[in-house]
Design a protein around this motif. Structure first.
Motif, PDB file in Angstrom:
ATOM      1  N   ARG A 291       0.862  -1.188   0.000  1.00 14.57           N
ATOM      2  CA  ARG A 291       0.000   0.000   0.000  1.00 14.57           C
ATOM      3  C   ARG A 291       0.892   1.229   0.000  1.00 14.57           C
TER       4      ARG A 291
ATOM      5  N   ASP B 139       1.331   4.107   1.250  1.00 15.51           N
ATOM      6  CA  ASP B 139       0.847   4.909   2.368  1.00 15.51           C
ATOM      7  C   ASP B 139       2.021   5.738   2.880  1.00 15.51           C
TER       8      ASP B 139
ATOM      9  N   ARG C 113       3.658   1.353   9.998  1.00 18.77           N
ATOM     10  CA  ARG C 113       2.949   1.538   8.720  1.00 18.77           C
ATOM     11  C   ARG C 113       3.984   1.500   7.601  1.00 18.77           C
ATOM     12  N   TYR C 114       3.876   0.491   6.777  1.00 18.99           N
ATOM     13  CA  TYR C 114       4.871   0.288   5.724  1.00 18.99           C
ATOM     14  C   TYR C 114       4.196   0.222   4.367  1.00 18.99           C
TER      15      TYR C 114
ATOM     16  N   PHE D 111       4.148  -4.779   3.622  1.00 19.35           N
ATOM     17  CA  PHE D 111       4.006  -5.360   4.958  1.00 19.35           C
ATOM     18  C   PHE D 111       3.407  -6.750   4.792  1.00 19.35           C
TER      19      PHE D 111
ATOM     20  N   GLN E 146       1.001  -9.968   5.959  1.00 20.03           N
ATOM     21  CA  GLN E 146      -0.213 -10.345   6.692  1.00 20.03           C
ATOM     22  C   GLN E 146      -0.339 -11.861   6.787  1.00 20.03           C
TER      23      GLN E 146
ATOM     24  N   ARG F   5     -13.888  -0.278   9.584  1.00 19.79           N
ATOM     25  CA  ARG F   5     -12.789  -0.878   8.813  1.00 19.79           C
ATOM     26  C   ARG F   5     -12.641  -0.157   7.475  1.00 19.79           C
TER      27      ARG F   5
ATOM     28  N   LEU G 231     -12.203  -1.138   4.361  1.00 16.20           N
ATOM     29  CA  LEU G 231     -12.516  -1.714   3.051  1.00 16.20           C
ATOM     30  C   LEU G 231     -14.027  -1.873   2.910  1.00 16.20           C
TER      31      LEU G 231
ATOM     32  N   SER H 256      -3.741  -1.106  15.721  1.00 14.95           N
ATOM     33  CA  SER H 256      -4.517  -2.277  15.308  1.00 14.95           C
ATOM     34  C   SER H 256      -3.553  -3.369  14.846  1.00 14.95           C
ATOM     35  N   LEU H 257      -3.550  -4.494  15.543  1.00 13.74           N
ATOM     36  CA  LEU H 257      -2.630  -5.570  15.163  1.00 13.74           C
ATOM     37  C   LEU H 257      -3.281  -6.542  14.187  1.00 13.74           C
ATOM     38  N   GLY H 258      -4.590  -6.448  14.071  1.00 11.20           N
ATOM     39  CA  GLY H 258      -5.276  -7.332  13.138  1.00 11.20           C
ATOM     40  C   GLY H 258      -6.746  -7.013  13.135  1.00 11.20           C
ATOM     41  N   GLY H 259      -7.386  -7.350  12.047  1.00 12.19           N
ATOM     42  CA  GLY H 259      -8.813  -7.083  12.006  1.00 12.19           C
ATOM     43  C   GLY H 259      -9.448  -7.829  10.857  1.00 12.19           C
TER      44      GLY H 259
ATOM     45  N   LEU I 251      -3.846 -10.358   9.989  1.00 11.99           N
ATOM     46  CA  LEU I 251      -3.017  -9.896  11.104  1.00 11.99           C
ATOM     47  C   LEU I 251      -1.720  -9.309  10.561  1.00 11.99           C
ATOM     48  N   GLY I 252      -1.325  -8.167  11.094  1.00  5.71           N
ATOM     49  CA  GLY I 252      -0.127  -7.485  10.577  1.00  5.71           C
ATOM     50  C   GLY I 252       1.135  -7.935  11.301  1.00  5.71           C
TER      51      GLY I 252
ATOM     52  N   ARG J 293       3.617  -5.261  12.941  1.00  3.17           N
ATOM     53  CA  ARG J 293       3.081  -4.649  14.172  1.00  3.17           C
ATOM     54  C   ARG J 293       3.084  -5.641  15.326  1.00  3.17           C
TER      55      ARG J 293
HETATM   56  P1  AMP Z   1      -6.497  -4.356   6.848  1.00  6.54           P
HETATM   57  O1  AMP Z   1      -6.073  -5.239   5.712  1.00  6.54           O
HETATM   58  O2  AMP Z   1      -6.439  -2.900   6.509  1.00  6.54           O
HETATM   59  O3  AMP Z   1      -7.779  -4.801   7.455  1.00  6.54           O
HETATM   60  O4  AMP Z   1      -5.379  -4.527   7.982  1.00  6.54           O
HETATM   61  C1  AMP Z   1      -5.217  -5.676   8.755  1.00  6.54           C
HETATM   62  C2  AMP Z   1      -3.948  -5.538   9.578  1.00  6.54           C
HETATM   63  O5  AMP Z   1      -2.825  -5.405   8.711  1.00  6.54           O
HETATM   64  C3  AMP Z   1      -3.895  -4.281  10.439  1.00  6.54           C
HETATM   65  O6  AMP Z   1      -4.523  -4.508  11.663  1.00  6.54           O
HETATM   66  C4  AMP Z   1      -2.415  -4.061  10.594  1.00  6.54           C
HETATM   67  O7  AMP Z   1      -1.906  -4.881  11.630  1.00  6.54           O
HETATM   68  C5  AMP Z   1      -1.856  -4.551   9.280  1.00  6.54           C
HETATM   69  N1  AMP Z   1      -1.583  -3.426   8.369  1.00  6.54           N
HETATM   70  C6  AMP Z   1      -2.468  -2.785   7.555  1.00  6.54           C
HETATM   71  N2  AMP Z   1      -1.847  -1.825   6.831  1.00  6.54           N
HETATM   72  C7  AMP Z   1      -0.542  -1.849   7.199  1.00  6.54           C
HETATM   73  C8  AMP Z   1       0.615  -1.104   6.820  1.00  6.54           C
HETATM   74  N3  AMP Z   1       0.563  -0.153   5.886  1.00  6.54           N
HETATM   75  N4  AMP Z   1       1.796  -1.405   7.414  1.00  6.54           N
HETATM   76  C9  AMP Z   1       1.882  -2.399   8.347  1.00  6.54           C
HETATM   77  N5  AMP Z   1       0.826  -3.128   8.744  1.00  6.54           N
HETATM   78  C10 AMP Z   1      -0.372  -2.869   8.186  1.00  6.54           C
END
Ligand code: AMP
Length: 427
Positions: free
Chosen positions: A111, A113, A119-120, A123, A125, A256, A258, A278-281, A304-305, A308
């Protein structure tokens, strides 16, 4: 000097064991819950994410790594793992398999970002998806799986936040309420929120800008607008979690990032008030497969990230159960004995031992010993001229400093008895 691109990082050999620890723990738990691995490509057609994740989300609007390939197709590096799994589910007609189809994945996401701690741009998952079951019991299972993982690695104080974002039906009336609420505050919203107000008002609820967050706190909450089926689903999930004694917090602002989410949405949050906490969702996505032209298929997943999670482990000084060096270093007293060294090194490796030796030219025994010590080898084999004449080598225990002569014939059996492993006989 060339450096890794901004927002990316190298995972160095000295840190690889930490990553393996998380991957292995995750795989072990997925196995016990009946989730099997799926590996999808890192590149996908851009349209997959546009249609699934949603045109007006941050991920699609500003964060995708998209490019035209040499055939003129628009391709994107995957920003998340759910859309590719849903695509694969349809492409491989997994709806014909016994449902639900339970899969897990692991890999890099991309991403564009603004990089900061946690935040990378690239990253990793760890994630699971369960497709083909509408029962709230599977929502509970996915949440339990993630929770089990966090507990197993030592993160036992994460807060599970829960919400229901409803279905397209209940969202219709809620959307109207939201639009008229935010319209009253339009001038105070950030430019992104002003633009999204008509397009996707739900997104305004989790805008990270302080002034928008402040306004959003007073916005109508979806909980009060859920249809009967969504309310029953959510109540049933809460009931299951209560029965399993899983603590949670309700967070009506949790939507969230998305668009594909329906009904259940959840996040695992680090207690500290860091920004990237947020470590995961994850959540339910009951319309996603249909959006791609597949049969109506409910689904739920979590991601899960990894970075993080590692940061959280580090900040809590939690030592991962890292494997010790359980190897053998082979040193030669004289260069003329080198051939015997290679024979021995490769023979022991074939037996399954971790064996290394010196590659820095003809160095003194003392220097080789120093290297073995620095690298933490518990055993050292010394090949010396006198012992070789007797068909033996010297085996040194690096911790105690004691050494003994062992016959080359019986070496592997002897080593395995010392090290608790039993490779085949004769070396
Ligand atoms: P998401 O896919 O946005 O629902 O994110 C799920 C998890 O991925 C988050 O809770 C973070 O732990 C991790 N995550 C999302 N975006 C990033 C990012 N840019 N850098 C590092 N970890 C991320």
């Amino acid at each position: 000097m060339l450096k890794a691109p901004r927002g990316t990082m190298d995972i160095l050999p000295k840190n690889a064991a930490r990553w393996h620890f998380l991957e292995d723990t995750f795989k072990k738990i997925c196995y016990s819950y009946g989730y099997q691995e799926i590996r999808t490509p890192i590149i996908e057609q851009t349209e997959l994410f546009q249609r699934g994740v949603g045109e007006s989300t941050d991920v699609i609007e500003k964060e995708m790594y998209s490019f035209q390939d040499r055939g003129g197709r628009s391709i994107s590096l995957r920003p998340e793992g759910t859309a590719p799994v849903a695509r694969a589910y349809i492409e491989h007609k997994m709806y014909n398999l016994p449902q639900p189809v339970k899969m897990y994945y692991y890999g890099p996401m991309f991403r564009y970002d603004r990089p900061q701690a946690g935040r990378y741009r690239q990253f990793y998952q760890l994630g699971v998806e369960a497709l083909g079951a509408a029962d709230p019991a599977i929502d509970a299972e996915v949440i339990m799986l993630a929770r089990e993982f966090f507990l197993e690695i030592g993160l036992d104080d994460l807060v599970l936040q829960l919400n229901s974002v409803g279905c397209p039906e209940c969202r219709l009336s809620y959307r109207e309420k939201l639009v008229s609420f935010f319209q009253q505050h339009e001038q105070s919203l950030c430019s992104d929120c002003q633009r999204r107000l008509m397009q996707n008002p739900l997104r305004l609820l989790d805008c990270k800008k302080e002034k928008c967050g402040f306004i959003a706190q007073k916005a109508p909450v979806i909980k009060d607008h859920l249809c009967l089926s969504c309310r029953e689903h959510f109540d049933s999930l809460l009931h299951s979690l209560d029965a399993l004694k899983v603590p949670y917090e309700l967070n009506t602002q949790l939507v969230r990032g998305l668009d594909y989410y329906t009904k259940t949405a959840f996040e695992f949050i680090e207690g500290s008030h860091k920004s990237q906490n947020s470590l995961g969702g994850g959540g339910r996505y009951d319309c996603l497969v249909e959006t791609y032209g597949g049969p109506a298929t409910p689904g739920i997943g979590v991601a899960l990230g990894v970075e993080r999670i590692l940061m959280a482990l580090e900040s809590k000084n939690i030592e991962e159960k890292l494997p010790e060096n359980a190897g053998i270093f082979v040193a030669v007293a004289e260069h003329s004995l080198s051939n015997i060294r290679w024979e021995l090194v490769y023979a022991l490796r074939r037996k399954g031992f971790y064996v290394d030796t010196d590659f820095l030219g003809h160095r003194s025994l003392r220097s080789q010993l120093k290297t073995a010590n620095k690298k933490g080898f518990p055993y050292l084999i010394i090949i010396g001229p006198d012992e070789v004449k007797r068909g033996n080598i010297t085996l040194r225990n690096m911790k105690s400093g004691s050494q003994e002569e062992v016959s080359m014939e019986k070496l592997s059996v002897y080593l395995s008895s010392l090290m608790g492993e039993r490779p085949e006989e004769g070396c």
